[in-house]
Scaffold this motif. Structure first.
Motif, PDB file in Angstrom:
ATOM      1  N   SER A 145       0.986  -0.974  -0.148  1.00  0.00           N
ATOM      2  CA  SER A 145      -0.090   0.001   0.248  1.00  0.00           C
ATOM      3  C   SER A 145       0.852   1.246   0.030  1.00  0.00           C
ATOM      4  O   SER A 145       0.492   2.372  -0.702  1.00  0.00           O
ATOM      5  N   LYS A 146       1.929   1.264   0.972  1.00  0.00           N
ATOM      6  CA  LYS A 146       2.918   2.446   0.736  1.00  0.00           C
ATOM      7  C   LYS A 146       3.444   2.741  -0.381  1.00  0.00           C
ATOM      8  O   LYS A 146       3.426   3.989  -0.969  1.00  0.00           O
TER       9      LYS A 146
ATOM     10  N   ASP B 238      -4.174   1.796 -12.006  1.00  0.00           N
ATOM     11  CA  ASP B 238      -2.765   2.062 -12.711  1.00  0.00           C
ATOM     12  C   ASP B 238      -1.593   1.628 -11.902  1.00  0.00           C
ATOM     13  O   ASP B 238      -0.730   1.073 -12.013  1.00  0.00           O
ATOM     14  N   ALA B 239      -1.838   2.556 -10.894  1.00  0.00           N
ATOM     15  CA  ALA B 239      -0.673   2.330  -9.815  1.00  0.00           C
ATOM     16  C   ALA B 239      -0.339   1.097  -9.478  1.00  0.00           C
ATOM     17  O   ALA B 239       0.896   0.541  -9.251  1.00  0.00           O
ATOM     18  N   ILE B 240      -1.483   0.192  -8.954  1.00  0.00           N
ATOM     19  CA  ILE B 240      -1.407  -1.100  -8.623  1.00  0.00           C
ATOM     20  C   ILE B 240      -0.544  -1.826  -9.598  1.00  0.00           C
ATOM     21  O   ILE B 240       0.153  -2.781  -9.265  1.00  0.00           O
ATOM     22  N   LEU B 241      -1.109  -1.770 -10.896  1.00  0.00           N
ATOM     23  CA  LEU B 241      -0.892  -2.515 -11.937  1.00  0.00           C
ATOM     24  C   LEU B 241       0.851  -2.327 -12.211  1.00  0.00           C
ATOM     25  O   LEU B 241       1.623  -3.315 -12.453  1.00  0.00           O
ATOM     26  N   GLU B 242       1.132  -0.931 -12.049  1.00  0.00           N
ATOM     27  CA  GLU B 242       2.501  -0.664 -12.394  1.00  0.00           C
ATOM     28  C   GLU B 242       3.254  -1.194 -11.303  1.00  0.00           C
ATOM     29  O   GLU B 242       4.529  -1.695 -11.581  1.00  0.00           O
ATOM     30  N   TYR B 243       3.104  -1.070 -10.128  1.00  0.00           N
ATOM     31  CA  TYR B 243       3.616  -1.730  -9.041  1.00  0.00           C
ATOM     32  C   TYR B 243       3.793  -3.129  -8.961  1.00  0.00           C
ATOM     33  O   TYR B 243       4.919  -3.675  -8.731  1.00  0.00           O
ATOM     34  N   SER B 244       2.807  -3.670  -9.156  1.00  0.00           N
ATOM     35  CA  SER B 244       2.930  -5.132  -9.511  1.00  0.00           C
ATOM     36  C   SER B 244       3.718  -5.690 -10.599  1.00  0.00           C
ATOM     37  O   SER B 244       4.797  -6.651 -10.363  1.00  0.00           O
ATOM     38  N   ALA B 245       3.865  -5.006 -11.632  1.00  0.00           N
ATOM     39  CA  ALA B 245       4.536  -5.470 -12.978  1.00  0.00           C
ATOM     40  C   ALA B 245       5.921  -4.960 -12.541  1.00  0.00           C
ATOM     41  O   ALA B 245       7.067  -5.984 -12.722  1.00  0.00           O
ATOM     42  N   TYR B 246       6.494  -3.949 -11.661  1.00  0.00           N
ATOM     43  CA  TYR B 246       7.777  -3.532 -11.095  1.00  0.00           C
ATOM     44  C   TYR B 246       8.337  -4.755 -10.463  1.00  0.00           C
ATOM     45  O   TYR B 246       9.517  -5.055 -10.822  1.00  0.00           O
TER      46      TYR B 246
ATOM     47  N   GLY C 149       7.547  -7.813 -10.225  1.00  0.00           N
ATOM     48  CA  GLY C 149       6.917  -9.274 -10.868  1.00  0.00           C
ATOM     49  C   GLY C 149       5.926  -9.985  -9.957  1.00  0.00           C
ATOM     50  O   GLY C 149       5.976 -11.168  -9.787  1.00  0.00           O
ATOM     51  N   LEU C 150       4.955  -9.386  -9.654  1.00  0.00           N
ATOM     52  CA  LEU C 150       3.765  -9.922  -8.904  1.00  0.00           C
ATOM     53  C   LEU C 150       2.832 -10.105  -9.796  1.00  0.00           C
ATOM     54  O   LEU C 150       2.240  -9.276 -10.397  1.00  0.00           O
ATOM     55  N   GLU C 151       2.039 -11.456  -9.836  1.00  0.00           N
ATOM     56  CA  GLU C 151       0.869 -11.651 -10.434  1.00  0.00           C
ATOM     57  C   GLU C 151      -0.321 -10.815  -9.849  1.00  0.00           C
ATOM     58  O   GLU C 151      -0.298 -10.761  -8.381  1.00  0.00           O
ATOM     59  N   LEU C 152      -1.285 -10.575 -10.586  1.00  0.00           N
ATOM     60  CA  LEU C 152      -2.353  -9.743 -10.110  1.00  0.00           C
ATOM     61  C   LEU C 152      -3.168 -10.649  -8.942  1.00  0.00           C
ATOM     62  O   LEU C 152      -3.614  -9.684  -8.151  1.00  0.00           O
ATOM     63  N   GLU C 153      -3.267 -11.764  -9.149  1.00  0.00           N
ATOM     64  CA  GLU C 153      -4.228 -12.719  -8.181  1.00  0.00           C
ATOM     65  C   GLU C 153      -3.444 -12.460  -6.717  1.00  0.00           C
ATOM     66  O   GLU C 153      -3.934 -12.304  -5.763  1.00  0.00           O
ATOM     67  N   THR C 154      -2.008 -12.391  -6.892  1.00  0.00           N
ATOM     68  CA  THR C 154      -1.136 -12.309  -5.692  1.00  0.00           C
ATOM     69  C   THR C 154      -1.403 -10.633  -5.327  1.00  0.00           C
ATOM     70  O   THR C 154      -1.721 -10.407  -4.085  1.00  0.00           O
ATOM     71  N   ALA C 155      -1.350  -9.835  -6.001  1.00  0.00           N
ATOM     72  CA  ALA C 155      -1.367  -8.328  -5.890  1.00  0.00           C
ATOM     73  C   ALA C 155      -2.817  -8.093  -5.261  1.00  0.00           C
ATOM     74  O   ALA C 155      -2.802  -7.287  -4.120  1.00  0.00           O
ATOM     75  N   ALA C 156      -3.846  -8.821  -5.692  1.00  0.00           N
ATOM     76  CA  ALA C 156      -4.953  -8.617  -5.131  1.00  0.00           C
ATOM     77  C   ALA C 156      -5.268  -9.007  -3.700  1.00  0.00           C
ATOM     78  O   ALA C 156      -5.967  -8.197  -2.795  1.00  0.00           O
ATOM     79  N   LYS C 157      -4.592  -9.922  -3.282  1.00  0.00           N
ATOM     80  CA  LYS C 157      -4.380 -10.358  -1.663  1.00  0.00           C
ATOM     81  C   LYS C 157      -3.795  -9.241  -0.870  1.00  0.00           C
ATOM     82  O   LYS C 157      -4.051  -9.523   0.311  1.00  0.00           O
ATOM     83  N   LEU C 158      -3.051  -8.359  -1.404  1.00  0.00           N
ATOM     84  CA  LEU C 158      -2.398  -7.508  -0.576  1.00  0.00           C
ATOM     85  C   LEU C 158      -2.871  -6.253  -0.581  1.00  0.00           C
ATOM     86  O   LEU C 158      -2.308  -5.250   0.166  1.00  0.00           O
ATOM     87  N   LEU C 159      -4.249  -6.019  -1.193  1.00  0.00           N
ATOM     88  CA  LEU C 159      -4.853  -4.782  -1.026  1.00  0.00           C
ATOM     89  C   LEU C 159      -5.336  -4.692   0.243  1.00  0.00           C
ATOM     90  O   LEU C 159      -6.102  -5.433   0.853  1.00  0.00           O
ATOM     91  N   THR C 160      -5.185  -3.479   1.187  1.00  0.00           N
ATOM     92  CA  THR C 160      -5.619  -3.310   2.209  1.00  0.00           C
ATOM     93  C   THR C 160      -7.168  -2.706   2.134  1.00  0.00           C
ATOM     94  O   THR C 160      -7.463  -2.389   1.124  1.00  0.00           O
ATOM     95  N   LYS C 161      -7.971  -2.617   3.261  1.00  0.00           N
ATOM     96  CA  LYS C 161      -9.398  -2.204   3.097  1.00  0.00           C
ATOM     97  C   LYS C 161      -9.014  -0.587   2.678  1.00  0.00           C
ATOM     98  O   LYS C 161     -10.118  -0.216   1.971  1.00  0.00           O
TER      99      LYS C 161
END
Length: 93
Positions: free
Chosen positions: A27-28, A44-52, A54-66
Motif C-alpha cells: 500500500s505504501k 494503474d498504480a497497482i498494476l504498475e507496481y505489481s509489474a515492477y 514481478g507480482l501476479e495480479l492474483e497475488t497483488a489482489a490479496k495484498l490490497l488493504t481495506k
C-alpha cells in the motif's frame, strides 16, 4: 500433540504478521506512485507496481488493504466507472 500445536500456532501468527507487513509495504509503495504521478489511477498504480516487482495480479489482489480498496472504490465512482447504486443493487442480490 501440544508441542506441535504450539509450533503450528507460532507459524500461523508469523505468516499473518508477514502478510500484514507485506500489505502495509504494498500500500505504501502504491501511494508513493500516486504522489509521484497525479494522473495515475489506483488501478494503474497497482498494476504498475505489481509489474515492477514481478507480482501476479492474483497475488497483488490479496495484498490490497481495506483502505486501498476504499480509495479505489471512491475513485471508480468519481470516474464513473461504476455507480454506487449498482454496487448497492448487486449486494442486495
Amino acid at each position: 500433540g501440544d508441542h506441535r500445536d504450539l509450533h503450528l500456532s507460532i507459524r500461523r501468527q508469523r505468516q499473518m504478521c508477514i502478510r500484514d507487513r507485506s500489505k502495509a509495504i504494498f500500500s505504501k509503495e502504491v501511494e508513493k506512485l500516486m504522489r509521484k504521478d497525479p494522473n495515475l489511477t489506483y488501478a494503474d498504480a497497482i498494476l504498475e507496481y505489481s509489474a515492477y516487482i514481478g507480482l501476479e495480479l492474483e497475488t497483488a489482489a490479496k495484498l490490497l488493504t481495506k483502505e486501498l480498496k476504499d480509495k479505489m472504490e471512491k475513485e471508480a465512482v468519481r470516474l464513473h466507472l461504476f455507480s454506487k447504486a449498482n454496487k448497492d443493487k448487486d449486494e442486495a442480490v
